[in-house]
Design a protein around this motif. Structure first.
Motif, short mmCIF file in Angstrom:
data_model
loop_
_atom_site.label_atom_id
_atom_site.label_comp_id
_atom_site.label_asym_id
_atom_site.label_seq_id
_atom_site.Cartn_x
_atom_site.Cartn_y
_atom_site.Cartn_z
N UNK A 186 0.09 -0.61 -13.71
CA UNK A 186 -0.95 0.07 -14.46
C UNK A 186 -1.15 1.46 -13.86
N UNK A 187 -1.61 2.39 -14.66
CA UNK A 187 -1.87 3.74 -14.15
C UNK A 187 -3.24 3.85 -13.47
N UNK A 188 -4.00 2.74 -13.45
CA UNK A 188 -5.31 2.71 -12.79
C UNK A 188 -5.14 2.06 -11.41
N UNK A 189 -5.29 2.85 -10.34
CA UNK A 189 -5.11 2.34 -8.97
C UNK A 189 -6.47 2.28 -8.29
N UNK A 190 -6.92 1.05 -8.00
CA UNK A 190 -8.23 0.84 -7.41
C UNK A 190 -8.20 0.80 -5.89
N UNK A 191 -7.09 0.34 -5.31
CA UNK A 191 -7.06 0.18 -3.86
C UNK A 191 -5.65 0.41 -3.32
N UNK A 192 -5.60 0.83 -2.04
CA UNK A 192 -4.34 1.09 -1.35
C UNK A 192 -4.47 0.55 0.06
N UNK A 193 -3.43 -0.14 0.53
CA UNK A 193 -3.43 -0.69 1.89
C UNK A 193 -2.01 -0.67 2.43
N UNK A 194 -1.88 -0.88 3.74
CA UNK A 194 -0.58 -0.87 4.39
C UNK A 194 -0.47 -2.09 5.30
N UNK A 195 0.74 -2.67 5.38
CA UNK A 195 0.93 -3.79 6.30
C UNK A 195 1.50 -3.30 7.63
N UNK A 196 1.73 -4.22 8.55
CA UNK A 196 2.21 -3.87 9.88
C UNK A 196 3.64 -3.32 9.89
N UNK A 197 4.35 -3.45 8.78
CA UNK A 197 5.73 -2.97 8.67
C UNK A 197 5.81 -1.63 7.96
N UNK A 198 4.66 -1.04 7.61
CA UNK A 198 4.64 0.27 6.97
C UNK A 198 4.80 0.23 5.47
N UNK A 199 4.83 -0.96 4.88
CA UNK A 199 4.90 -1.06 3.41
C UNK A 199 3.51 -0.82 2.85
#
Length: 80
Positions: A44-57
């Motif tokens: 979707x073009x609506x992005x509510x949240x962004x996070x990163x894991x311990x591997x940089x993904x």
């Protein structure tokens, strides 16, 4: 209309928007940072949240599901 802002472990700036997916600047500290916008890669073009894991993904929560970006492989994947 930004909905989420995230700086990852590499110092890259991600901005999730209400209508235009996510924009990325790999050089946000420069006087005129350059941005690349990703829309088609997301569910979707609506992005509510962004996070990163311990591997940089990097993960994106959208109104129609989640997506993952692996910068090491330059690979996008929608998660169901």
């Amino acid at each position: 209309d930004p909905r989420s802002i995230f700086v990852d472990s590499r110092g890259w700036l991600w901005i999730g928007s209400r209508l235009n997916g996510v924009s990325l600047s790999k050089n946000p500290g420069e006087e005129n940072p350059q941005f690349v916008t990703y829309t088609a890669e997301l569910p979707s073009s609506v992005v509510w949240s962004i996070a990163e894991d311990d591997f940089g993904r990097v993960y994106f929560g959208t109104e129609r599901g989640a997506a993952k970006f692996d910068p090491g492989k330059n690979l996008w994947r929608n998660l169901n």
